[in-house]
Motif scaffolding. Structure first.
Motif, PDB file in Angstrom:
ATOM      1  N   ASP A  87       0.818  -1.215   0.000  1.00  8.16           N
ATOM      2  CA  ASP A  87       0.000   0.000   0.000  1.00  8.16           C
ATOM      3  C   ASP A  87       0.853   1.266   0.000  1.00  8.16           C
ATOM      4  N   GLU A  88       1.896   1.257   0.815  1.00  5.64           N
ATOM      5  CA  GLU A  88       2.725   2.453   0.969  1.00  5.64           C
ATOM      6  C   GLU A  88       3.965   2.437   0.075  1.00  5.64           C
ATOM      7  N   ARG A  89       4.192   1.340  -0.623  1.00  4.10           N
ATOM      8  CA  ARG A  89       5.347   1.180  -1.519  1.00  4.10           C
ATOM      9  C   ARG A  89       6.678   1.451  -0.810  1.00  4.10           C
ATOM     10  N   ILE A  90       6.808   0.867   0.363  1.00  2.00           N
ATOM     11  CA  ILE A  90       8.041   1.004   1.144  1.00  2.00           C
ATOM     12  C   ILE A  90       8.400  -0.351   1.743  1.00  2.00           C
ATOM     13  N   GLU A  91       9.613  -0.453   2.243  1.00  2.00           N
ATOM     14  CA  GLU A  91      10.054  -1.622   2.999  1.00  2.00           C
ATOM     15  C   GLU A  91       9.963  -1.249   4.478  1.00  2.00           C
ATOM     16  N   LEU A  92       9.162  -1.981   5.248  1.00  2.00           N
ATOM     17  CA  LEU A  92       8.957  -1.635   6.652  1.00  2.00           C
ATOM     18  C   LEU A  92      10.190  -1.976   7.487  1.00  2.00           C
ATOM     19  N   ASP A  93      10.558  -1.052   8.372  1.00  2.00           N
ATOM     20  CA  ASP A  93      11.635  -1.322   9.316  1.00  2.00           C
ATOM     21  C   ASP A  93      11.022  -1.941  10.574  1.00  2.00           C
ATOM     22  N   ASP A  94      11.858  -2.228  11.564  1.00  2.00           N
ATOM     23  CA  ASP A  94      11.376  -2.881  12.777  1.00  2.00           C
ATOM     24  C   ASP A  94      10.321  -2.056  13.512  1.00  2.00           C
ATOM     25  N   ALA A  95      10.484  -0.740  13.538  1.00  2.00           N
ATOM     26  CA  ALA A  95       9.511   0.108  14.235  1.00  2.00           C
ATOM     27  C   ALA A  95       8.144   0.035  13.560  1.00  2.00           C
ATOM     28  N   ALA A  96       8.118   0.035  12.237  1.00  2.00           N
ATOM     29  CA  ALA A  96       6.853  -0.042  11.511  1.00  2.00           C
ATOM     30  C   ALA A  96       6.232  -1.430  11.654  1.00  2.00           C
ATOM     31  N   VAL A  97       7.056  -2.472  11.658  1.00  2.00           N
ATOM     32  CA  VAL A  97       6.551  -3.828  11.882  1.00  2.00           C
ATOM     33  C   VAL A  97       5.955  -3.927  13.287  1.00  2.00           C
ATOM     34  N   MET A  98       6.613  -3.287  14.246  1.00  2.00           N
ATOM     35  CA  MET A  98       6.109  -3.276  15.625  1.00  2.00           C
ATOM     36  C   MET A  98       4.749  -2.581  15.686  1.00  2.00           C
ATOM     37  N   ALA A  99       4.582  -1.511  14.924  1.00  2.00           N
ATOM     38  CA  ALA A  99       3.297  -0.803  14.898  1.00  2.00           C
ATOM     39  C   ALA A  99       2.195  -1.704  14.343  1.00  2.00           C
ATOM     40  N   VAL A 100       2.496  -2.462  13.297  1.00  2.00           N
ATOM     41  CA  VAL A 100       1.522  -3.404  12.733  1.00  2.00           C
ATOM     42  C   VAL A 100       1.177  -4.467  13.771  1.00  2.00           C
ATOM     43  N   LEU A 101       2.192  -4.959  14.450  1.00  2.00           N
ATOM     44  CA  LEU A 101       2.004  -5.973  15.483  1.00  2.00           C
ATOM     45  C   LEU A 101       1.119  -5.461  16.613  1.00  2.00           C
ATOM     46  N   GLU A 102       1.390  -4.246  17.079  1.00  2.00           N
ATOM     47  CA  GLU A 102       0.581  -3.672  18.157  1.00  2.00           C
ATOM     48  C   GLU A 102      -0.871  -3.463  17.722  1.00  2.00           C
ATOM     49  N   LYS A 103      -1.060  -3.055  16.486  1.00  2.00           N
ATOM     50  CA  LYS A 103      -2.410  -2.850  15.967  1.00  2.00           C
ATOM     51  C   LYS A 103      -3.176  -4.170  15.955  1.00  2.00           C
ATOM     52  N   MET A 104      -2.510  -5.234  15.541  1.00  2.00           N
ATOM     53  CA  MET A 104      -3.162  -6.541  15.504  1.00  2.00           C
ATOM     54  C   MET A 104      -3.510  -7.029  16.903  1.00  2.00           C
ATOM     55  N   ILE A 105      -2.625  -6.790  17.860  1.00  2.00           N
ATOM     56  CA  ILE A 105      -2.903  -7.196  19.234  1.00  2.00           C
ATOM     57  C   ILE A 105      -4.088  -6.413  19.780  1.00  2.00           C
ATOM     58  N   LYS A 106      -4.144  -5.117  19.507  1.00  2.00           N
ATOM     59  CA  LYS A 106      -5.259  -4.296  19.966  1.00  2.00           C
ATOM     60  C   LYS A 106      -6.576  -4.781  19.366  1.00  2.00           C
ATOM     61  N   GLN A 107      -6.569  -5.110  18.082  1.00  2.00           N
ATOM     62  CA  GLN A 107      -7.774  -5.614  17.424  1.00  2.00           C
ATOM     63  C   GLN A 107      -8.246  -6.908  18.080  1.00  2.00           C
ATOM     64  N   ARG A 108      -7.311  -7.781  18.396  1.00  2.00           N
ATOM     65  CA  ARG A 108      -7.686  -9.045  19.014  1.00  2.00           C
ATOM     66  C   ARG A 108      -8.180  -8.868  20.442  1.00  2.00           C
ATOM     67  N   ARG A 109      -7.596  -7.929  21.168  1.00  2.00           N
ATOM     68  CA  ARG A 109      -8.088  -7.657  22.529  1.00  2.00           C
ATOM     69  C   ARG A 109      -9.517  -7.133  22.484  1.00  2.00           C
ATOM     70  N   ASP A 110      -9.791  -6.234  21.541  1.00  2.00           N
ATOM     71  CA  ASP A 110     -11.151  -5.704  21.390  1.00  2.00           C
ATOM     72  C   ASP A 110     -12.123  -6.821  21.025  1.00  2.00           C
ATOM     73  N   ALA A 111     -11.726  -7.679  20.103  1.00  2.00           N
ATOM     74  CA  ALA A 111     -12.588  -8.788  19.687  1.00  2.00           C
ATOM     75  C   ALA A 111     -12.817  -9.752  20.849  1.00  2.00           C
ATOM     76  N   GLU A 112     -11.765 -10.018  21.617  1.00  2.00           N
ATOM     77  CA  GLU A 112     -11.906 -10.920  22.763  1.00  2.00           C
ATOM     78  C   GLU A 112     -12.914 -10.363  23.761  1.00  2.00           C
ATOM     79  N   THR A 113     -12.822  -9.085  24.039  1.00  2.00           N
ATOM     80  CA  THR A 113     -13.761  -8.441  24.963  1.00  2.00           C
ATOM     81  C   THR A 113     -15.187  -8.551  24.440  1.00  2.00           C
ATOM     82  N   GLN A 114     -15.370  -8.285  23.161  1.00  2.00           N
ATOM     83  CA  GLN A 114     -16.708  -8.362  22.581  1.00  2.00           C
ATOM     84  C   GLN A 114     -17.256  -9.783  22.631  1.00  2.00           C
ATOM     85  N   TYR A 115     -16.417 -10.771  22.363  1.00  2.00           N
ATOM     86  CA  TYR A 115     -16.871 -12.158  22.417  1.00  2.00           C
ATOM     87  C   TYR A 115     -17.244 -12.558  23.847  1.00  2.00           C
ATOM     88  N   ARG A 116     -16.454 -12.109  24.810  1.00  2.00           N
ATOM     89  CA  ARG A 116     -16.792 -12.442  26.204  1.00  2.00           C
ATOM     90  C   ARG A 116     -18.107 -11.784  26.605  1.00  2.00           C
TER      91      ARG A 116
END
Length: 148
Positions: A39-68
């Motif tokens: 999408d951004e036509r770039i190669e992600l560095d570790d900080a950007a990969v970490m941001a993607v990782l944190e976003k995915m964890i946040k999404q899963r925490r929200d989904a877990e709460t909703q399922y409970r």
């Protein structure tokens, strides 16, 4: 070794050991990283990969709460299992005392005195604490500090 390289190695080892759950989560993370790179036509560095990782964890925490809340424990448990795999790639989390110290330092650096300055302080903190603390918790602690 970069975070992407570590993910590639872990994906290969999950394939070898036939760990389907872990393999699925790593593939999902790699797909999200690749999607952002395309999408951004770039190669992600570790900080950007970490941001993607944190976003995915946040999404899963929200989904877990909703399922409970919806009384769907089997789906909530599946989300929790994905969170556990994803959290493996985060750096060690800071303790409450370390978070408070970082907040004090950021307030001193920015000269914050009231809630109006919260955005500026959060910007400073996010750069320093990326991946090491849940930013929602940091925000709550900062808000309490600036209000009282």
């Amino acid at each position: 070794m970069s975070l992407k390289a570590q993910l590639q190695d872990d994906m290969k080892s999950a394939m070898r050991t036939r760990d389907k759950e872990r393999l699925g989560v790593i593939r999902m993370l790699m797909a999200a990283i690749k999607q952002r790179e395309v999408d951004e036509r770039i190669e992600l560095d570790d900080a950007a990969v970490m941001a993607v990782l944190e976003k995915m964890i946040k999404q899963r925490r929200d989904a877990e709460t909703q399922y409970r809340d919806a009384n769907r424990p089997e789906l909530a448990d599946a989300e929790a299992a994905e969170i556990a795999v994803l959290e493996h790639y985060l750096p060690a989390q800071l303790s409450d005392a370390e978070i408070d110290t970082a907040i004090d330092t950021a307030i001193a650096e920015t000269g914050a005195t009231s809630m109006r300055d919260m955005g500026q302080v959060m910007g400073t903190l996010k750069a320093k604490l990326q991946g090491q603390a849940d930013m929602a918790v940091v925000s709550q602690r900062l808000k309490a500090r600036l209000q009282g």
